[in-house]
Design an enzyme around this catalytic site. Structure first.
Site, mmCIF file in Angstrom:
data_model
loop_
_atom_site.group_PDB
_atom_site.id
_atom_site.type_symbol
_atom_site.label_atom_id
_atom_site.label_comp_id
_atom_site.label_asym_id
_atom_site.label_seq_id
_atom_site.Cartn_x
_atom_site.Cartn_y
_atom_site.Cartn_z
ATOM 1 N N CYS A 167 0.806 -1.221 0.000
ATOM 2 C CA CYS A 167 0.000 0.000 0.000
ATOM 3 C C CYS A 167 0.840 1.272 0.000
ATOM 4 C CB CYS A 167 -0.966 -0.007 1.184
ATOM 5 S SG CYS A 167 -2.175 -1.348 1.115
ATOM 6 N N HIS A 221 -3.076 7.254 2.563
ATOM 7 C CA HIS A 221 -3.492 5.983 1.974
ATOM 8 C C HIS A 221 -4.880 5.638 2.499
ATOM 9 C CE1 HIS A 221 -3.995 1.824 1.146
ATOM 10 N NE2 HIS A 221 -3.693 1.422 2.369
ATOM 11 N N ASN A 274 -10.436 0.255 0.016
ATOM 12 C CA ASN A 274 -8.977 0.270 0.083
ATOM 13 C C ASN A 274 -8.427 -0.404 -1.168
ATOM 14 O OD1 ASN A 274 -6.260 -0.279 0.562
ATOM 15 N ND2 ASN A 274 -6.552 -0.800 2.706
#
Length: 342
Positions: A114, A256, A286
Site C-alpha cells: 500500500c 493511503h 482500500n
C-alpha cells in the site's frame, strides 16, 4: 532533490472496474450489514473486477486516461506499482509499455504494497532528476479481490480493485506540479502483520509447510492500525520539516485510503482539519497502491484541487513500509471521474 531538477506532474487519472459492490451486497456468510461496515471502516461500497479482468487491464485503462490528460507526450520510462501482479515473473511494466505502444522504453515494477505509489513516485522522481528520463508514466494498480479468502470478512469488507496513473516530466522545484521531497521507511520485523504467505519460492521449495489458504491475504488488524497511525504521522512530520512546511501550510492531506478511522487518527495527530483532508474510501474502499492516485484523481475530477495548492501524501503498507511525499498541485486538463466505465 533540493536545488536540482525534480518531477513535475502533468497528467493524472484513475479507473475502477464497473462492478460496484455495496455493503448490503456482500456475501451473506460474512453476516455484515451496511451500518456494521461503515462503523468499522467508513466504506459504503467498493469495486471488484470481473473474472478475466487482470491487474494489467486496470493499469492500461488508467494509463490511457492519464496520457490523454497530459496531451499524449513521448514517454521515456514506465514505473508500475502493485502487490497483485498478473504473474510472479516477468514484471508488468514492460508489457504495459508495449500495450500502450510506447516502444522499447525503460520499464520496471515497484513492490511496496500500500506504500507502492509513494515508493514508485520516488523512483520515478529519481529517474527524472538523474536524467535517465525526461518523462515517466507511473501507474499503481491492484486487483485485491483475488486475494480475499472466501471466509475472511475482515479483509473482504475493506479491500477493492482499481488503478491510478500520473505522467511526470523533468522540471524545476518552483513550478506548479513539482514534487518537493520524500520521507521513506521500512521495518521488516513486522513482515508477518500483513502478508500472503504462499505462492512464492518458499512454498515451492517446501510445499508441505503450506496449505491452500496461505495464498490468501492475511492481516493483524489491531496491530496494523497502531503501526499505520504511528508511522504515517511520524513520516509526515519528518517530511514537513524537510521541505520547510508547517502543518498550517498544508492545503490538502491525502493519506493511503486504508480505513476511515486510520485516516481520521492521522489527521488529528497532524492537526490537519477534516476540511483539508481528501478521501474517497467511502466510494471505492482500500485499493492498495492505487489508493492515493485514485483519491487525487477523484478530487481533481470534482474540482477540489486548485493549482498551487500544497499537498501532503502519506502511506503505510506491508513490509512493513511507509512513505510520504510533498508536492505543489499543477494545472491540469479535465480529469474524468474514476468510476466512469467509459
Amino acid at each position: 532533490m533540493a536545488g536540482g531538477p525534480t518531477a513535475v506532474v502533468e497528467g493524472l487519472a484513475g479507473w475502477v472496474p464497473p462492478r460496484t459492490v455495496a455493503n448490503d451486497a456482500l456475501p451473506s456468510a460474512w453476516e455484515v450489514d451496511d451500518a456494521w461496515v461503515r462503523r468499522r471502516t467508513g466504506i459504503g461500497e467498493r469495486h471488484w473486477a470481473d473474472p478475466g479482468t487482470s491487474t494489467g487491464d486496470l493499469a492500461l485503462r488508467a494509463a490511457v486516461r492519464a496520457l490523454d490528460v497530459a496531451g499524449n507526450p513521448r514517454i521515456d520510462a514506465v514505473v508500475l506499482a502493485t502487490s497483485t501482479p498478473d504473474r510472479p515473473m516477468p514484471a508488468m511494466a514492460p508489457e504495459l509499455a508495449t500495450r500502450l505502444g510506447l516502444g522499447p522504453v525503460a520499464a520496471w515494477d515497484v513492490s511496496a504494497a500500500c506504500s507502492g505509489f509513494v515508493y514508485a513516485l520516488a523512483s520515478a522522481a529519481g529517474a527524472l532528476a538523474s536524467g535517465i528520463a525526461e518523462r515517466v508514466l507511473l501507474v499503481a494498480t491492484e486487483v485485491y479481490s483475488t486475494l480475499i479468502a472466501p471466509d475472511d470478512r475482515s479483509a473482504g469488507v475493506v479491500f477493492a480493485d482499481g488503478a491510478g496513473a500520473v505522467v511526470l516530466r523533468r522540471g524545476e522545484r518552483r513550478e506548479p506540479g513539482s514534487v518537493l521531497g520524500f520521507d521513506l521507511g521500512s521495518d521488516g520485523s513486522g513482515h508477518g502483520l500483513i502478508e500472503v504467505p504462499g505462492g512464492g519460492a518458499l512454498e515451492r521449495s517446501e510445499p508441505s509447510r503450506f496449505v491452500p489458504g496461505d495464498r490468501h491475504f492475511r492481516m493483524d488488524g489491531r496491530e496494523v492500525y497502531q503501526h499505520a497511525v504511528r508511522r504515517m504521522t511520524a513520516s509526515s512530520q519528518a517530511l514537513l520539516a524537510g521541505v520547510g512546511w508547517r502543518t498550517e501550510d498544508v492545503d490538502h492531506f491525502v493519506g493511503h485510503q486504508a480505513n476511515a478511522r486510520i485516516l481520521s487518527a492521522v489527521g488529528e495527530r497532524l492537526d490537519v482539519p477534516a476540511a483539508r483532508q481528501i478521501s474517497n474510501i467511502e466510494r471505492v474502499g482500500n485499493t492498495g497502491a492505487a489508493s492515493i492516485p485514485l483519491a487525487l484523481a477523484d478530487a481533481a475530477s470534482r474540482d477540489e484541487l486548485r493549482p498551487g495548492a500544497r499537498v501532503l501524501l502519506t502511506s503505510f503498507g506491508a513490509g512493513l513500509t511507509w512513505g510520504s511525499a510533498a508536492l505543489v498541485w499543477p494545472e491540469l486538463a479535465t480529469v474524468a471521474p474514476v468510476s466512469d466505465a467509459g
